[in-house]
Enzyme design. Sequence first.
Site, PDB file in Angstrom:
ATOM      1  N   CYS A 144      16.256   8.332   3.218  1.00 17.53           N
ATOM      2  CA  CYS A 144      17.700   8.117   3.345  1.00 17.53           C
ATOM      3  C   CYS A 144      18.476   9.301   2.801  1.00 17.53           C
ATOM      4  O   CYS A 144      18.004  10.025   1.924  1.00 17.53           O
ATOM      5  CB  CYS A 144      18.090   6.871   2.569  1.00 17.53           C
ATOM      6  SG  CYS A 144      17.197   5.417   3.098  1.00 17.53           S
ATOM      7  N   ARG A 197      16.469  15.000   7.476  1.00 15.40           N
ATOM      8  CA  ARG A 197      15.625  14.185   6.596  1.00 15.40           C
ATOM      9  C   ARG A 197      15.002  13.015   7.351  1.00 15.40           C
ATOM     10  O   ARG A 197      14.089  12.359   6.834  1.00 15.40           O
ATOM     11  CB  ARG A 197      16.457  13.628   5.432  1.00 15.40           C
ATOM     12  CG  ARG A 197      17.006  14.699   4.516  1.00 15.40           C
ATOM     13  CD  ARG A 197      18.115  14.151   3.639  1.00 15.40           C
ATOM     14  NE  ARG A 197      17.641  13.194   2.668  1.00 15.40           N
ATOM     15  CZ  ARG A 197      17.265  13.495   1.429  1.00 15.40           C
ATOM     16  NH1 ARG A 197      17.284  14.738   1.022  1.00 15.40           N
ATOM     17  NH2 ARG A 197      16.862  12.560   0.600  1.00 15.40           N
ATOM     18  N   TRP A 234      16.648   5.458   6.543  1.00 10.29           N
ATOM     19  CA  TRP A 234      15.290   5.532   7.068  1.00 10.29           C
ATOM     20  C   TRP A 234      14.643   4.240   6.618  1.00 10.29           C
ATOM     21  O   TRP A 234      14.363   4.059   5.439  1.00 10.29           O
ATOM     22  CB  TRP A 234      14.576   6.756   6.499  1.00 10.29           C
ATOM     23  CG  TRP A 234      13.400   7.138   7.325  1.00 10.29           C
ATOM     24  CD1 TRP A 234      13.414   7.724   8.551  1.00 10.29           C
ATOM     25  CD2 TRP A 234      12.029   6.955   6.992  1.00 10.29           C
ATOM     26  NE1 TRP A 234      12.143   7.915   9.005  1.00 10.29           N
ATOM     27  CE2 TRP A 234      11.267   7.456   8.071  1.00 10.29           C
ATOM     28  CE3 TRP A 234      11.358   6.421   5.900  1.00 10.29           C
ATOM     29  CZ2 TRP A 234       9.888   7.435   8.085  1.00 10.29           C
ATOM     30  CZ3 TRP A 234       9.978   6.393   5.910  1.00 10.29           C
ATOM     31  CH2 TRP A 234       9.259   6.907   6.994  1.00 10.29           C
ATOM     32  N   ASN A 239      19.685   5.247  -1.852  1.00 10.40           N
ATOM     33  CA  ASN A 239      18.434   5.875  -1.428  1.00 10.40           C
ATOM     34  C   ASN A 239      17.396   5.525  -2.482  1.00 10.40           C
ATOM     35  O   ASN A 239      17.638   5.721  -3.670  1.00 10.40           O
ATOM     36  CB  ASN A 239      18.632   7.400  -1.343  1.00 10.40           C
ATOM     37  CG  ASN A 239      17.331   8.138  -1.059  1.00 10.40           C
ATOM     38  OD1 ASN A 239      16.342   7.539  -0.657  1.00 10.40           O
ATOM     39  ND2 ASN A 239      17.347   9.440  -1.269  1.00 10.40           N
ATOM     40  N   GLY A 240      16.241   5.005  -2.043  1.00 11.32           N
ATOM     41  CA  GLY A 240      15.187   4.622  -2.990  1.00 11.32           C
ATOM     42  C   GLY A 240      14.730   3.211  -2.690  1.00 11.32           C
ATOM     43  O   GLY A 240      15.011   2.675  -1.608  1.00 11.32           O
ATOM     44  N   HIS A 282     -30.041  20.950   6.386  1.00 12.37           N
ATOM     45  CA  HIS A 282     -30.407  20.502   7.731  1.00 12.37           C
ATOM     46  C   HIS A 282     -29.636  21.259   8.813  1.00 12.37           C
ATOM     47  O   HIS A 282     -29.529  20.787   9.934  1.00 12.37           O
ATOM     48  CB  HIS A 282     -30.195  18.988   7.861  1.00 12.37           C
ATOM     49  CG  HIS A 282     -31.000  18.206   6.876  1.00 12.37           C
ATOM     50  ND1 HIS A 282     -32.368  18.132   6.929  1.00 12.37           N
ATOM     51  CD2 HIS A 282     -30.639  17.516   5.773  1.00 12.37           C
ATOM     52  CE1 HIS A 282     -32.823  17.417   5.913  1.00 12.37           C
ATOM     53  NE2 HIS A 282     -31.771  17.026   5.191  1.00 12.37           N
ATOM     54  N   LYS A 309       3.141  16.337  15.673  1.00  6.92           N
ATOM     55  CA  LYS A 309       3.225  15.453  14.506  1.00  6.92           C
ATOM     56  C   LYS A 309       2.805  14.041  14.865  1.00  6.92           C
ATOM     57  O   LYS A 309       2.111  13.370  14.121  1.00  6.92           O
ATOM     58  CB  LYS A 309       4.666  15.474  13.981  1.00  6.92           C
ATOM     59  CG  LYS A 309       4.889  14.643  12.733  1.00  6.92           C
ATOM     60  CD  LYS A 309       4.319  15.349  11.531  1.00  6.92           C
ATOM     61  CE  LYS A 309       4.321  14.505  10.289  1.00  6.92           C
ATOM     62  NZ  LYS A 309       3.269  14.939   9.346  1.00  6.92           N
TER      63      LYS A 309
HETATM   64  C1  G6P Z   1      -1.682  14.206  14.342  1.00 10.74           C
HETATM   65  C2  G6P Z   1      -1.072  14.803  13.083  1.00 10.74           C
HETATM   66  C3  G6P Z   1      -1.974  14.533  11.883  1.00 10.74           C
HETATM   67  C4  G6P Z   1      -2.223  13.047  11.748  1.00 10.74           C
HETATM   68  C5  G6P Z   1      -2.772  12.458  13.033  1.00 10.74           C
HETATM   69  C6  G6P Z   1      -2.752  10.948  12.990  1.00 10.74           C
HETATM   70  O1  G6P Z   1      -2.849  14.891  14.664  1.00 10.74           O
HETATM   71  O2  G6P Z   1      -0.888  16.186  13.241  1.00 10.74           O
HETATM   72  O3  G6P Z   1      -1.355  15.013  10.704  1.00 10.74           O
HETATM   73  O4  G6P Z   1      -3.122  12.829  10.692  1.00 10.74           O
HETATM   74  O5  G6P Z   1      -1.962  12.830  14.151  1.00 10.74           O
HETATM   75  O6  G6P Z   1      -1.411  10.539  12.971  1.00 10.74           O
HETATM   76  P1  G6P Z   1      -0.893   9.212  12.358  1.00 10.74           P
HETATM   77  O7  G6P Z   1       0.596   9.265  12.557  1.00 10.74           O
HETATM   78  O8  G6P Z   1      -1.529   8.105  13.138  1.00 10.74           O
HETATM   79  O9  G6P Z   1      -1.285   9.173  10.918  1.00 10.74           O
END
Ligand code: G6P
Length: 608
Positions: A2, A27, A75, A101-102, A504, A603
């Site tokens: 937030c 943010r 958020w 926020n918190g 191995h 992401k």
């Molecule tokens: C992507 C991100 C990773 C994340 C993975 C799983 O590869 O770059 O950082 O660990 O997805 O994402 P999630 O949102 O399910 O944790």
Amino acid sequence: MCGIVGFTGTTPAAGFLLDGLEKLEYRGYDSAGIAVAENGRFQIEKTVERIKNLQNKTNDGGTVPGNIGIGHTRWATHGVPSIANAHPHVSGNEKFAVVHNGIIENYMALREELIADGVCFASETDTEVIPHLLAKYDNGDFFEAVAKTVERLEGSYALGILCSDAPDTLIAVRKFSPLIIGLSENANFIASDVTALVSHTKDILYIEDGEIAVLTPSGVSLYDKNKNEISRATSVINWDVEAAEKGGFNHFMMKEINEQPNAVRQTIESRLHGRDIVFEDMKLDEEKLKTIRRIDIIACGSAYHAGMVGKYVFEELLRIPTNVDLASEYRYRNPITDEHTLTIIISQSGETADTLAALKEAKARGSHVLSIVNVVGSSIAKASDDVLYTWAGPEIAVATTKGYSTQLSVLYLLAIWGARLLHSADEQRLEDIFDDLCRLPELMEQLLQNEEQIRLLAKRCGDPSSLFFIGRNIDYAVSLEASLKLKEISYIHSEAYAAGELKHGTISLIEQGRIVLALACNEDLFEKLLSNVKEVKARGAYVIACATEGHTEIAKEAEEVLYIPKVDPLLSASLEVIPFQIYAYYVALYKGCDIDKPRNLAKSVTVE
Ligand code: G6P
């Protein structure tokens, strides 16, 4: 996470509030709102869309005149994104308006108390208890009502508070959540960070945990927790907006690495009632837990690595066989599961396509699905039987850091909670682990002080073509995450290997100067790992070790040693990962890589 803004001045407030909220958009948020007071009345506008929508709704602030106001980007934590849950929240008599926020950890108890007093709640948020408490303690003195209310709050908060009876007074309070004060000739401001302030003022007053600030257009008074007035010099900042967004760090990743102690603190403390671990509204209760014969942890990427740590912790403390699966594998395996299997889904975003599909497979076969998710109201959260949120706040850097750390924290909480119910672990050890868990945020803070040592190490190591991480048990699980961090952002080939497997295969790749990062924090297996270090040394490896404080004997074998504070080995992952996050960051930095947005990676992976 937030964002908060507030204004009291001799000119209209809305322009600053809307502009400030726009600056805080980075943010992450899912709804927003402002309250502006004029002639002792609040005008409130909210949206579940972008700030642009608030600007349009208010004709750029023109329809909400008034020289004092507060604003918020939310958020979601407690309660889905909605107009009702968006801030500001007001008391029943509309005398107090609050942005927060918190997380108010004791909000359930406060809510029950207020309901018993006859208060009606308009939202599902933890925040709403605050305006109602203000009304409860109101005896005509705004400051006193705030002071009394704050005494009742447990958890973390940054608050901006207005009272319709105090037409030019804005009160701000802070504990474990960010908040700063901006000063100028004709107005004073509050904001979650300097981003919202830099275009209005460079003069900043820092407010510390537990302090209360009273702002009027002509000045700011600061009070300590005992209500004694204190004085503090102002600071002048020279950041531009971009630097301000990153909190003065050069990258979001480093900012988020540094946010880990607070994120972990928030994740853990919000589930503690004294020494009890309480998961509000969880359907998985003692009776159900006793029917569980197997645990399947399913995830992708770093969340899968957190699950790997979880396997060791669960098997040790719960004595329930635990599998860890990649979601993309599980979903196509015609998996065997049933009502005696607990499926734990881990996902920062809550939107990863493979993870969601795996969840559906498990659920369709009758398994109880508990998810560990960071984003409230995400698809995975909605599809699960139970959700335990990680309170990490939005993560912006593609390479996760605080997301992973908070996932670990929830897994630890779950394991201790379950082991207490099942009596599956030695009671004293469980209590010692619990104590160590509570110390983790502070120990993480200590570890972050070693940044310079790791920066120099990364600089010395340069840009190797390939390197190896080795470890055993939890150290191996952390090796996987450390290796992934490095390859994600620095594009250096790296591989994590269970140290006992070296002979191995991988050992054939060890040659003169090959960097091997040896994770040796598991006390029980320390000697074994030391032997593996000797094996690679004998073949010319350059060894960087990570060990617990006191294990200085490894320094005889390794070229460099990074020490972490001693905690129960089951919790060591949370500390051990930090030096390697910093290491990956600096290796990538010296290579000139795009740290926050590495090539080819996303992401949130919402497609298969
Ligand atoms: C992507 C991100 C990773 C994340 C993975 C799983 O590869 O770059 O950082 O660990 O997805 O994402 P999630 O949102 O399910 O944790």
